[in-house]
Design a protein around this motif. Sequence first.
Motif, PDB file in Angstrom:
ATOM      1  N   GLY A   1     -28.369   0.076   9.280  1.00  0.00           N
ATOM      2  CA  GLY A   1     -28.213   0.437   7.874  1.00  0.00           C
ATOM      3  C   GLY A   1     -27.830   1.872   7.619  1.00  0.00           C
ATOM      4  N   GLN A   2     -26.924   2.423   8.443  1.00  0.00           N
ATOM      5  CA  GLN A   2     -26.448   3.789   8.184  1.00  0.00           C
ATOM      6  C   GLN A   2     -25.367   3.783   7.094  1.00  0.00           C
ATOM      7  N   MET A   3     -25.058   4.976   6.578  1.00  0.00           N
ATOM      8  CA  MET A   3     -24.031   5.104   5.552  1.00  0.00           C
ATOM      9  C   MET A   3     -22.659   4.760   6.128  1.00  0.00           C
ATOM     10  N   ALA A   4     -21.877   4.021   5.358  1.00  0.00           N
ATOM     11  CA  ALA A   4     -20.493   3.711   5.717  1.00  0.00           C
ATOM     12  C   ALA A   4     -19.590   4.404   4.699  1.00  0.00           C
ATOM     13  N   PRO A   5     -18.259   4.450   4.940  1.00  0.00           N
ATOM     14  CA  PRO A   5     -17.386   5.066   3.932  1.00  0.00           C
ATOM     15  C   PRO A   5     -17.464   4.362   2.581  1.00  0.00           C
ATOM     16  N   THR A   6     -17.811   3.067   2.603  1.00  0.00           N
ATOM     17  CA  THR A   6     -17.841   2.281   1.371  1.00  0.00           C
ATOM     18  C   THR A   6     -19.177   2.351   0.642  1.00  0.00           C
ATOM     19  N   THR A   7     -20.152   3.061   1.203  1.00  0.00           N
ATOM     20  CA  THR A   7     -21.461   3.181   0.549  1.00  0.00           C
ATOM     21  C   THR A   7     -21.307   3.784  -0.849  1.00  0.00           C
ATOM     22  N   LEU A   8     -22.029   3.210  -1.807  1.00  0.00           N
ATOM     23  CA  LEU A   8     -21.890   3.666  -3.188  1.00  0.00           C
ATOM     24  C   LEU A   8     -22.573   5.017  -3.400  1.00  0.00           C
ATOM     25  N   GLU A   9     -22.156   5.709  -4.440  1.00  0.00           N
ATOM     26  CA  GLU A   9     -22.794   6.981  -4.786  1.00  0.00           C
ATOM     27  C   GLU A   9     -24.258   6.726  -5.150  1.00  0.00           C
ATOM     28  N   GLY A  10     -25.149   7.519  -4.570  1.00  0.00           N
ATOM     29  CA  GLY A  10     -26.572   7.372  -4.865  1.00  0.00           C
ATOM     30  C   GLY A  10     -27.263   6.259  -4.097  1.00  0.00           C
ATOM     31  N   MET A  11     -26.525   5.510  -3.283  1.00  0.00           N
ATOM     32  CA  MET A  11     -27.110   4.378  -2.545  1.00  0.00           C
ATOM     33  C   MET A  11     -27.914   4.890  -1.356  1.00  0.00           C
ATOM     34  N   LYS A  12     -29.129   4.377  -1.222  1.00  0.00           N
ATOM     35  CA  LYS A  12     -29.996   4.829  -0.134  1.00  0.00           C
ATOM     36  C   LYS A  12     -29.688   4.063   1.136  1.00  0.00           C
ATOM     37  N   THR A  13     -29.452   4.797   2.215  1.00  0.00           N
ATOM     38  CA  THR A  13     -29.273   4.189   3.529  1.00  0.00           C
ATOM     39  C   THR A  13     -30.144   4.964   4.504  1.00  0.00           C
ATOM     40  N   SER A  14     -30.160   4.544   5.775  1.00  0.00           N
ATOM     41  CA  SER A  14     -31.056   5.232   6.702  1.00  0.00           C
ATOM     42  C   SER A  14     -30.567   6.648   7.008  1.00  0.00           C
ATOM     43  N   THR A  15     -29.266   6.930   6.828  1.00  0.00           N
ATOM     44  CA  THR A  15     -28.786   8.301   7.048  1.00  0.00           C
ATOM     45  C   THR A  15     -28.639   9.085   5.740  1.00  0.00           C
ATOM     46  N   THR A  16     -28.811   8.416   4.594  1.00  0.00           N
ATOM     47  CA  THR A  16     -28.839   9.127   3.306  1.00  0.00           C
ATOM     48  C   THR A  16     -30.101   8.674   2.550  1.00  0.00           C
ATOM     49  N   PRO A  17     -31.268   9.079   3.030  1.00  0.00           N
ATOM     50  CA  PRO A  17     -32.508   8.543   2.447  1.00  0.00           C
ATOM     51  C   PRO A  17     -32.727   8.937   0.991  1.00  0.00           C
ATOM     52  N   TYR A  18     -32.017   9.987   0.524  1.00  0.00           N
ATOM     53  CA  TYR A  18     -32.153  10.360  -0.887  1.00  0.00           C
ATOM     54  C   TYR A  18     -30.945   9.891  -1.699  1.00  0.00           C
ATOM     55  N   GLY A  19     -30.142   9.027  -1.120  1.00  0.00           N
ATOM     56  CA  GLY A  19     -28.953   8.530  -1.801  1.00  0.00           C
ATOM     57  C   GLY A  19     -27.722   9.299  -1.368  1.00  0.00           C
ATOM     58  N   ARG A  20     -26.539   8.632  -1.420  1.00  0.00           N
ATOM     59  CA  ARG A  20     -25.293   9.292  -1.020  1.00  0.00           C
ATOM     60  C   ARG A  20     -24.910  10.345  -2.043  1.00  0.00           C
ATOM     61  N   ARG A  21     -24.634  11.565  -1.551  1.00  0.00           N
ATOM     62  CA  ARG A  21     -24.238  12.668  -2.426  1.00  0.00           C
ATOM     63  C   ARG A  21     -22.733  12.890  -2.296  1.00  0.00           C
ATOM     64  N   ILE A  22     -22.076  12.986  -3.446  1.00  0.00           N
ATOM     65  CA  ILE A  22     -20.623  13.174  -3.440  1.00  0.00           C
ATOM     66  C   ILE A  22     -20.261  14.535  -2.846  1.00  0.00           C
ATOM     67  N   ASP A  23     -21.043  15.575  -3.175  1.00  0.00           N
ATOM     68  CA  ASP A  23     -20.699  16.912  -2.676  1.00  0.00           C
ATOM     69  C   ASP A  23     -20.847  17.006  -1.166  1.00  0.00           C
ATOM     70  N   LEU A  24     -21.744  16.209  -0.606  1.00  0.00           N
ATOM     71  CA  LEU A  24     -21.982  16.269   0.836  1.00  0.00           C
ATOM     72  C   LEU A  24     -21.174  15.212   1.598  1.00  0.00           C
ATOM     73  N   ASN A  25     -21.140  13.981   1.070  1.00  0.00           N
ATOM     74  CA  ASN A  25     -20.585  12.855   1.825  1.00  0.00           C
ATOM     75  C   ASN A  25     -19.259  12.339   1.278  1.00  0.00           C
ATOM     76  N   GLY A  26     -18.794  12.879   0.184  1.00  0.00           N
ATOM     77  CA  GLY A  26     -17.517  12.410  -0.369  1.00  0.00           C
ATOM     78  C   GLY A  26     -17.680  11.139  -1.194  1.00  0.00           C
TER      79      GLY A  26
END
Lengths: 256, 76
Positions: free
Chosen positions: A139-164
Motif C-alpha cells: 500500500g505505498q503511494m503510486a503516481p495515481t494516488t489522490l491528493e490527501g490520500m493516506k498510504t503507508s508512505t504518505t501516512p498524513y496524506g499525499r501532499r502536492i508540494d512534496l509529491n506532486g
Amino acid sequence: MTIEEIIKPENRVYAKPRLLNDNNMHYCPGCSHGVVHRLIAEIVEEMGIEDKTIGIAPVGCAVFAYNYVDIDWIEAAHGRAPAIATAVKRLNPSRMVFTYQGDGDLAAIGTCETIHAANRGENIVIIFINNGIYGMTGGQMAPTTLEGMKTSTTPYGRRIDLNGYPLNITSLVAQLDGTCYVTRQAVHTPAAVRKTKNAIKQAFQNSMDGKGTSLVEIVSTCSSGWKMTPVQANKWMEENMFAKYPLGDIKNTVKQ
Amino acid sequence: MAKVLGAVTVNQERCKGCDLCVVACPTKVLALQPKEVNNKGYHFAYMQNPEACIGCSSCATVCPDGCIEVYRVIVK
C-alpha cells in the motif's frame, strides 16, 4: 416449485466461464482483479479467440494471472508489458495481444513503454487497473494516488508540494494519435461490470481489426491497502476516485 | 402473469465472504453465514431468503471469485 427443481442444468443462466480455472485466486476478498479476470475469460470464450489470445502479465498482484485464466501468457519485467506485447503482436499479427497492468506498473515504472507503444499505434490492448496504490508491496503511494490520500508512505496524506499531482495517464494517452479507443470504466456495480465487459470486447475487436492501440482503464479498489471492507472501499471509490477519474469513453475513433 | 423463479448456488470453498453479492442483490436474498465458516475461515454467502430470488445474475456479475451460479425458471 422447490429450490431443487429450479437448480437444474437446463435452467442455468450464469456460471463461471470455462476459461477461468478452478485454482483459488490469491487476491484479497472483494478485489476488483477477480471481476476483471472473469470478464476477460468470458469475452475470450464468447469471441472464440481462445487459441489466438496472448496476455502479458505485469508485476504486481496480477502477476499470477496466468494461474487463473486459461490462455497463453507471458510474464513481463516490471512495467515492460507494452514492449513485450509490441514484439508478440508484430511477430504474430493474427494474434490478439493484450497487457494487464496495475497503476504502479503502467503509470510509474512503465510510463515510457506505455506512452511509446500507444504513440506507435501498436495493435494491442492495454487493460489498466487503477486503484491509486501499490497493492502488492503493502500500500505505498503510486503516481495515481489522490491528493490527501493516506498510504503507508504518505501516512498524513499525499501532499502536492512534496509529491506532486495525481497522474491521469489515461487522458494523457488519449492525446496520442496512435490510440483508437481510450475509455475509463469500473466494476463496482452490476451495471458497471456490464459496461466494462462491452468496453473490453470493443478493445479486443479493435486489436483484431488492426485499428491501433486501445486502453481500457478500470478504476478499482484495494480494500486491504485502503484499510476498508470491500463494501466501504467501493463506496469510497465512488465518492473520491470518480471525481479525479470520471468514468466514460475518452476517445473512440472507431465508431465515427 | 408469468412468474420468474430464481435460485443461486454458492461454491462455499471458493467464496471469500467479501459481501459484494449481498449488497448487489436487489431483492435481499443473499447473506453471509453468521457463524459457520469454510475451510479458509471465511463466512461464506448463502441464500437466506430463497423465495425472493428472481435469477437476475447481479450477484454473479459482481462476484470477484466466480463462485455463484444462477438458475432461472419462468412459470406461466
